[in-house]
Structures are given as structure tokens and as C-alpha cells.
Design a protein around this motif. Structure first.
Motif, short mmCIF file in Angstrom:
data_model
loop_
_atom_site.label_atom_id
_atom_site.label_comp_id
_atom_site.label_asym_id
_atom_site.label_seq_id
_atom_site.Cartn_x
_atom_site.Cartn_y
_atom_site.Cartn_z
N PHE A 46 0.72 -1.16 -0.13
CA PHE A 46 -0.09 -0.08 -0.15
C PHE A 46 1.09 1.19 0.08
O PHE A 46 1.79 1.37 0.88
N SER A 47 0.91 2.01 -1.18
CA SER A 47 1.71 3.25 -1.34
C SER A 47 1.37 4.20 -2.22
O SER A 47 0.06 3.82 -3.06
N ALA A 48 1.78 5.22 -2.15
CA ALA A 48 1.27 6.32 -3.34
C ALA A 48 2.51 7.37 -3.55
O ALA A 48 3.64 7.37 -2.67
N HIS A 49 2.48 8.02 -4.87
CA HIS A 49 3.50 8.76 -5.09
C HIS A 49 3.59 9.98 -4.31
O HIS A 49 4.89 10.55 -4.25
N TRP A 50 2.47 10.48 -4.17
CA TRP A 50 2.36 11.73 -3.10
C TRP A 50 3.12 11.52 -1.99
O TRP A 50 3.35 12.58 -1.09
N CYS A 51 3.22 10.36 -1.24
CA CYS A 51 3.76 10.06 -0.07
C CYS A 51 5.27 10.17 0.12
O CYS A 51 5.92 9.14 -0.39
N PRO A 52 6.03 10.84 0.64
CA PRO A 52 7.33 10.90 0.79
C PRO A 52 8.23 9.58 1.31
O PRO A 52 9.02 9.04 0.75
N PRO A 53 7.59 9.18 2.55
CA PRO A 53 8.03 7.87 2.89
C PRO A 53 7.91 6.74 1.99
O PRO A 53 8.84 6.02 1.91
N CYS A 54 6.82 6.62 1.20
CA CYS A 54 6.83 5.64 0.27
C CYS A 54 7.83 5.85 -0.69
O CYS A 54 8.22 4.85 -1.18
N ARG A 55 8.04 7.08 -1.08
CA ARG A 55 9.16 7.35 -2.18
C ARG A 55 10.57 6.95 -1.81
O ARG A 55 11.47 6.38 -2.60
N GLY A 56 10.44 6.86 -0.62
CA GLY A 56 12.00 6.50 0.45
C GLY A 56 12.17 4.96 0.34
O GLY A 56 13.00 4.53 0.27
#
Length: 453
Positions: A46-56
Motif C-alpha cells: 500500500f503506497s502512493a507517489h505523493w507520500c514521501p516515506p513511500c518514495r523513500g
């Protein structure tokens, strides 16, 4: 895996993910059967491009997946929390695994509810063979073991996690020290200020109740200290204060953390001899007499301390407008229903006897009016307070605003994406209205409403 088990796993997987999955951002599809072939673990990401921790985290997960985890039998399914399909495609283009089609929002929401996803990034790991949950914290598993040395990360059983050796004072003892006993698992560390404040209270209580309970009960210290030296120094202070309980070896604590989802310290959990939770809020029973052993929580808890209400469907008895005698009559009638559901872990029960910040908040979230209190002159009073000035007359008496209506019932189902249902006690106040509401909830015949944010 036998054909029966394989069919069961495919059916379970189809229910969770549908029959088709995206293989590439361009929309190339793969069937569920092909996706699960030869796999040991499925990770729902569960993730999204707008989420900085996700992109990390996504590049870390991608590297681990590509270099090691894919070959070991892991497949990952991206469950997008992006705001539109264009963002989904752009983000998915950076990923080397599969994805749930962005258009299948209902399936994604169903997965989020099933795994109680409350934030992103979240990586849920499921056994591909039988669909059973491995862990809701796959992110930590990957971060600690990116090469998959301990893959597929099947959780240890309670007895495996405890092991067979413990420290007792200055000696080492075996598993006979815990066999057949109710245990208090004490997660604590010397560097934690609240732990150091709580430990002497726990030690005194332990010393007192052991005189009556003897070998029926034992505490096991599960250290969160940064080193074995720190653990043993802290453990010595426990013993000096009267808490000469057992201590788990320094390298064993993490396994119990995972089993009981310990997120903070001090945490004190009461479990039976098989590791089943008796009371998850053990800190609340410190000071209770040995006569209440094993300190099961009441079948109907106070809404002032709604432990577990966010994680388990909860029946709230809103009794603020009832006289004390009526409240006790209702609680006595409902208690057998509450005990049965508590023991099966289907639902927990709370009662609100007086207007409070918690009951007022729940009523507001459900769009219901609050219950007020008034003094003898009919003036609304926010809360009942003892008089701060000495007076022969004593503090002002606060009266409850009474209602002739039967009490309101609120069934909160927070795990179901914040669902709630409103009902009424039966006029007989015999618990039949509560049971009818539960039956309606199970049969999906109640009108579902959504909690306001």
C-alpha cells in the motif's frame, strides 16, 4: 503443496485481488493463477507517489525484491493510494512487480479494511499457500533482512519465542519455570523514564501477590535495552526492588514484540500458559488483589478507557440518562452476551454511565446529541467537580438529566473503514435489544453509517 491446498490458495487470492493483475504500467495483464505459481509469500504494498516515506521505501523494496526476494518465492502486489490513474501509472512505472488495476477501487478498499491499513507505506505479507497472514509489518522485515536470510519470515509460536532458558536472579533456569503458569510479559528498558517509574510499583505488587498465588503466576522481563549489559543492570534493579521475576535472554525479545504487536514501553500483558492474551492492559491491573487472578478485563468496560475500540467491533451502551439502579440492571442483563463475544474475540463492550469527553465525542462523531447534567436550579454543568473551598454544606450536588427513552446503542466497527450503527435497548431492558442488534450486524441487515472525521 497439494492440489486441494493450491485450489484453496488460488480461491483466496482471487477473492482478495481479483482475476487479473497489471504486469506493467502500460497495462499488460497477468492472471491470478500465473501470478501465484511457485510463490511462497505475497506482499500487498500500500503506497502512493505523493507520500514521501513511500518514495523513500519503494527503491529499497525494489532492490531487495530484484536481487533476492523474487527468486526466493516472493511476489508483490502494488495497491495504489494515488489520487488518479496518471499518477498511478507514473509511480508503478518505477516498480518491478505486479499491481492491482487502479480502476478496481472497491477491491483496494476491501484489502485496506481486511488488513486494517491505517497509513502508508504498508507492506502486508501473506502466505501464498494458504492465505494466512504472516505480518502486517513487512516493511520492517525487508529493512532488517533485505537478502531474505530468514525468508519467508513465518512468525514463531509463543513457545518458540520464549525459548527454554531464563535468568532468575543470578541463576539460569529452564522452561519448567513457566510451564503451566499464567504469565505477565513485561516489556521495558532502563533508558525509558516511564518504565523506571513503573517498575518499582510492579515489583511491590508482584512481591505481595506471589505470597498468595505462588507458582500460579510469573512475570517475564522482555528487555528493550540497547545492550545485554544495560539489560542485566536494569534487571538487577528489578530484583533489588522485590521484582525477582524471570528475564528473557537479550536476543529473544524481538520475537515476542511481533507476536503481541508491542509498539511502546512500558507494556505489561497478561497471557495464559499457551500465550493467549488474558488482559492486554496489564498496567491497569497492577494493585489489584490476588483474589481477582487472572485479572480478566470486565466483560463490559468503561467507555472512559476504551482499550481496543479502534481495532475491534465495539458495542457501546450509552447509559448516561439512566438512574444508577437502571444502569446496573442493564449491565447485569447484557453481561452474559458480552462475555461470550469477548471470549470469542468477535466484539468488545463498553458502557458510558456519565457524560464525559469520550462519550460526547463518540455521540458527535455519530451525529447524536450529547447528554447533559444540570444542577438543582436547572443550569447545565460541564462536569462534576468537588468544591475547592471548605464548606459545611459540602460540594454542590449535580443531578443527571433523566430520559424516559430506552438507552441508545452504538455499534462502532472502526476496522470496517469507520462504520457505525445506531439502535435502542429493548423496553424490557433485558439484553434482547442488544442481541437483536448484534444479529442484524452479523446478518448485514442494519443500516451502515460512516463516522465523521
Amino acid at each position: 503443496m497439494g492440489s486441494g491446498a493450491s485450489a484453496e490458495a488460488k480461491s483466496s487470492g482471487s477473492e482478495m485481488m481479483g482475476d487479473k493483475l497489471h504486469k506493467t504500467a502500460a497495462g499488460e495483464e497477468v492472471t491470478m493463477e500465473a501470478a501465484m505459481e511457485g510463490k511462497k509469500v505475497i506482499g500487498f504494498y500500500f503506497s502512493a507517489h505523493w507520500c514521501p516515506p513511500c518514495r523513500g521505501f519503494t527503491p529499497v523494496l525494489a532492490e531487495a525484491y530484484t536481487k533476492s526476494l523474487k527468486d526466493k518465492g516472493m511476489e508483490i502486489i502494488f495497491c495504489s493510494s494515488d489520487r488518479d490513474e496518471a499518477s498511478f501509472k507514473e509511480y508503478f512505472g518505477e516498480m518491478p512487480w505486479l499491481a492491482l488495476p487502479f480502476s478496481d477501487r472497491k477491491r483496494k478498499e476491501a484489502l485496506s479494511r481486511k488488513f486494517k491499513v491505517s497509513g502508508i507505506p504498508t507492506l502486508v505479507l501473506v502466505n501464498a499457500e494458504d492465505g494466512t497472514l504472516i505480518t502486517e509489518d513487512g516493511r520492517t522485515k525487508v529493512m532488517k533482512d533485505p537478502e531474505g536470510a530468514n525468508f519467508p519470515w513465518i512468525p514463531k509460536t509463543f513457545k518458540e519465542a520464549l525459548g527454554e532458558k531464563f535468568t532468575k536472579g543470578s541463576a539460569t533456569v529452564g522452561k519448567e519455570a513457566i510451564e503451566g503458569k499464567t504469565l505477565g510479559l513485561y516489556f521495558s528498558a532502563h533508558w525509558c523514564g516511564p518504565c523506571r517509574a513503573f517498575t518499582p510499583k510492579l515489583a511491590k505488587w508482584y512481591s505481595d501477590i506471589k505470597k498468595e498465588l505462588g507458582d500460579k503466576f510469573e512475570i517475564v522481563f522482555c528487555s528493550s535495552d540497547h545492550s545485554e549489559i544495560s539489560q542485566m543492570e536494569y534487571y538487577k534493579s528489578h530484583c533489588d526492588a522485590g521484582g525477582d521475576w524471570l528475564a528473557l535472554p537479550f536476543d529473544k525479545k524481538d520475537d515476542l514484540d511481533e507476536i503481541y504487536k508491542v509498539n511502546g514501553i512500558p507494556t505489561f500483558i497478561i497471557v495464559d500458559a499457551e500465550g493467549n492474551v488474558v488482559n492486554s492492559n496489564g498496567r491497569g491491573i497492577v494493585g489489584a488483589p490476588a483474589s481477582q487472578f487472572p485479572w480478566k478485563p470486565p466483560a463490559i468496560g468503561s467507555l472512559e478507557d476504551p482499550e481496543g475500540i479502534n481495532d475491534t467491533p465495539s458495542m457501546c451502551l450509552m447509559l448516561e440518562s439512566c438512574e444508577p439502579a437502571v444502569q446496573e440492571r442493564i449491565l447485569k442483563a447484557v453481561e452474559p452476551i458480552a462475555e461470550k463475544l469477548r471470549d470469542s474475540k468477535e466484539m468488545i463492550f463498553f458502557a458510558s454511565k456519565d457524560p464525559s469527553s469520550v462519550s460526547t465525542q463518540i455521540r458527535a462523531m455519530c451525529g447524536l446529541e450529547s447528554v447533559t447534567q444540570v444542577d438543582k436550579k436547572g443550569r447545565t454543568v460541564e462536569e462534576e467537580r468537588p468544591s475547592s473551598v471548605s464548606s459545611s454544606r459540602g460540594p454542590p450536588k449535580i443531578l443527571r438529566t433523566m430520559s424516559s427513552d430506552t438507552p441508545t446503542l452504538i455499534l462502532l466497527d472502526c476496522p470496517d473503514n469507520g462504520a457505525f450503527y445506531v439502535g435502542k435497548m429493548a423496553k424490557e431492558l433485558d439484553g434482547s435489544g442488544v442481541q437483536a442488534m448484534i444479529d442484524g450486524w452479523k446478518g448485514k441487515t442494519l443500516t451502515r453509517q460512516q463516522l465523521s472525521k
